[in-house]
Write an enzyme that holds these catalytic residues in place. Structure first.
Site, PDB file in Angstrom:
ATOM      1  CD  GLU A  33      -3.363  -5.933   4.208  1.00 25.74           C
ATOM      2  OE1 GLU A  33      -4.203  -5.104   4.644  1.00 25.74           O
ATOM      3  OE2 GLU A  33      -2.141  -5.736   4.237  1.00 25.74           O
TER       4      GLU A  33
ATOM      5  CD  GLU B 265      -2.906  -1.097   2.366  1.00 22.24           C
ATOM      6  OE1 GLU B 265      -2.787  -0.224   3.233  1.00 22.24           O
ATOM      7  OE2 GLU B 265      -3.875  -1.864   2.315  1.00 22.24           O
TER       8      GLU B 265
HETATM    9  C1  PNW Z   1      -4.123  -1.778   5.640  1.00 25.76           C
HETATM   10  N1  PNW Z   1      -7.445   3.655   4.484  1.00 25.76           N
HETATM   11  O1  PNW Z   1      -4.063  -0.444   6.000  1.00 25.76           O
HETATM   12  C2  PNW Z   1      -2.757  -2.322   6.032  1.00 25.76           C
HETATM   13  O2  PNW Z   1      -2.093  -3.020   5.012  1.00 25.76           O
HETATM   14  C3  PNW Z   1      -2.760  -3.088   7.305  1.00 25.76           C
HETATM   15  O3  PNW Z   1      -1.478  -3.022   7.888  1.00 25.76           O
HETATM   16  C4  PNW Z   1      -3.856  -2.610   8.219  1.00 25.76           C
HETATM   17  O4  PNW Z   1      -3.807  -3.200   9.478  1.00 25.76           O
HETATM   18  C5  PNW Z   1      -5.183  -2.919   7.513  1.00 25.76           C
HETATM   19  O5  PNW Z   1      -5.230  -2.364   6.219  1.00 25.76           O
HETATM   20  C6  PNW Z   1      -6.401  -2.457   8.275  1.00 25.76           C
HETATM   21  O6  PNW Z   1      -6.426  -1.061   8.382  1.00 25.76           O
HETATM   22  C7  PNW Z   1      -4.964   0.518   5.578  1.00 25.76           C
HETATM   23  O7  PNW Z   1      -7.491   4.682   5.192  1.00 25.76           O
HETATM   24  C8  PNW Z   1      -4.948   1.715   6.292  1.00 25.76           C
HETATM   25  O8  PNW Z   1      -8.138   3.559   3.438  1.00 25.76           O
HETATM   26  C9  PNW Z   1      -5.766   2.743   5.915  1.00 25.76           C
HETATM   27  C10 PNW Z   1      -6.603   2.589   4.838  1.00 25.76           C
HETATM   28  C11 PNW Z   1      -6.623   1.402   4.113  1.00 25.76           C
HETATM   29  C12 PNW Z   1      -5.799   0.370   4.508  1.00 25.76           C
END
Ligand code: PNW
Length: 446
Positions: free
Chosen positions: A354, A172
């Site tokens: 994920e 990401e």
């Molecule tokens: C992902 N958003 O993070 C990460 O790959 C993980 O480490 C995390 O624990 C998981 O999703 C759950 O949050 C994100 O704001 C963080 O759109 C923020 C966003 C999306 C994914």
């Protein structure tokens, strides 16, 4: 657990990968052990007001010491794949130069332990824990980052080699660039649009550089990257909202897809960023376009966009189910995302790296009846199956996450695990969703 075998439960391809995902800083703990250097999250989590409750990954799930029993848990779920990340500060405590053998030893044990249990190891090289020493030199906007990242990747590959089934360069990159360097809600907490654009540019070059370097090693492991992607919907049919939605799609999705598949940034977003754009050689982005074996897709929710910008809340369906993060539950989005994506970019293969949800779980006498999460997984797997039926070459699915863990700026307050973690005792408890996933996979695997 309630009976969950739906009539619509279809057969997935025979060699499909069934897994769970984690990341180093979120589960390992042991941040001071065996020569690990500090990462930007060790620093950031200590700045007052940045992380809920001031929590850090110092202990997390203590996975660094419990890795063997954690792998037993994964294998016990009938899975055949495990996605995790390597912590750069364990491998190169100063970010560059000296390699810390003890750090590589840990991941070698983990990879061999996974293989012994019939689990394919899927490695992410960068899941947000940059060595602090490199942030001190400027972090991702620094022009030498692609070279430093490549040195690190080659050190990891040199030890783990082809025992690893796949290497993903980044997890990401939008989160790193946007949350880390623009809005400052993730480490290193910089708030500077220009720095964030520069970071995303160097990340693209770093990706291309690592793919080329690993190809030059004639690796048999599959190579790719992992993006967080979203279906985008305009909040209304008004031209202003439609236009805003198009722009958000370019800034969020295509800003990361176009460089790796087409060697350039999308024109609309470049034009919109004009004032903040750093002086960079956009032609050099051609080197980010390297043949990939797979694209990793992290799917959580859709973006609702109106003239004012994006929001995860979304006006048009206030009655939609939401997770504890406030994210809309939208399983059809996975089918839509994959079919749209494949039409536009034709990656040779996709992995759902994920997908999952945080809910307010209740632990009760060794049981967690997380029906909402079970329904979430079931709904998304059904849509994933539809996408495969419609011709999208998806090779695997990794639920986020194996266990409750450090949810970044939310500390330990958000639980994404299909396994419950009691942080006081480090006791692991299978939630109903884990049992459902285990039984679902058993029905799928021969
Ligand atoms: C992902 N958003 O993070 C990460 O790959 C993980 O480490 C995390 O624990 C998981 O999703 C759950 O949050 C994100 O704001 C963080 O759109 C923020 C966003 C999306 C994914």
């Amino acid at each position: 657990p309630p009976d969950q075998r739906t009539p619509a439960e279809g057969k997935f391809p025979a060699n499909f990968l069934w897994g769970v995902a984690t990341s180093a800083y979120q589960i390992e703990g042991a941040t001071q052990e065996d020569g690990r250097g500090p990462s930007i999250w060790d620093t950031y989590s200590r700045i007052p007001g940045k992380v809920l409750g001031g929590e850090s990954g110092d202990v997390a799930c203590d996975h660094y010491h419990r890795w063997a029993s954690d792998l037993d848990l994964v294998a016990g779920l009938n899975l055949n794949a495990y996605r995790f990340s390597v912590a750069w500060p364990r491998i190169m405590p100063e970010g560059t130069g000296r390699v810390n053998a003890a750090g590589l030893d840990f991941y070698e044990r983990l990879v061999d332990g996974a293989l012994e249990r019939g689990l394919q190891p899927h490695v992410t090289l960068y899941h947000w824990d940059l060595p602090q020493a490199l942030q001190d030199r400027g972090g991702w906007p620094h022009p030498d980052m692609p070279e430093w990242f490549t040195d690190y990747a080659l050190a990891v590959y040199g030890r783990l080699g082809n025992r690893v089934a796949s290497y993903a360069t980044f997890n990401e990159p939008w989160c790193t660039a946007e949350l880390g360097y623009h809005v400052g809600r993730h480490a290193p907490g910089v708030q500077d649009l220009r720095a964030s654009l520069l970071a995303s540019y160097q990340i693209q070059l770093a990706h291309g550089s690592v793919i080329r370097a690993l190809r030059a090693e004639n690796t048999r492991a599959e190579l790719g990257t992992v993006l967080n992607l979203y279906p985008v919907d305009a909040a209304s049919g008004r031209a202003e909202d439609l236009h805003a939605a198009q722009l958000i799609d370019e800034k969020l999705n295509r800003w990361y897809l176009d460089p790796i598949f087409r060697g350039r940034f999308p024109a609309g977003a470049v034009a919109d960023y004009a004032e903040a754009m750093p002086e960079i050689d956009l032609q050099a982005l051609a080197s980010a376009q390297q043949p990939l074996d797979f694209l990793g897709v992290n799917y959580y929710f859709r973006q609702w966009v109106s003239e004012g910008g994006a929001s995860r809340a979304g006006p048009p369906s206030p009655d939609a189910e939401r997770t504890a993060m406030g994210w809309e539950v939208y399983p059809e989005g996975l089918h839509r995302l994959l079919t749209d994506l494949h039409r536009e970019y034709q990656a040779p293969k996709y992995l759902i790296t994920e997908n999952g949800a945080a809910f307010d779980d209740q632990w009760n006498n060794g049981e967690v009846h997380d029906e909402a999460r079970t329904r979430y997984l079931q709904g998304h797997l059904q849509q994933l199956h539809r996408a495969i039926q419609d011709g999208v070459p998806v090779g695997g699915y990794f639920a986020w996450s194996l266990m409750d863990n450090y949810e970044w700026a939310y500390g330990y307050s958000k639980r994404f695990g299909i396994v419950h973690v009691d942080y006081g005792t480090q006791q692991r408890t299978l939630k109903d969703s884990a049992k459902w996933y285990r039984d679902f996979v058993r029905r799928q695997r021969p």
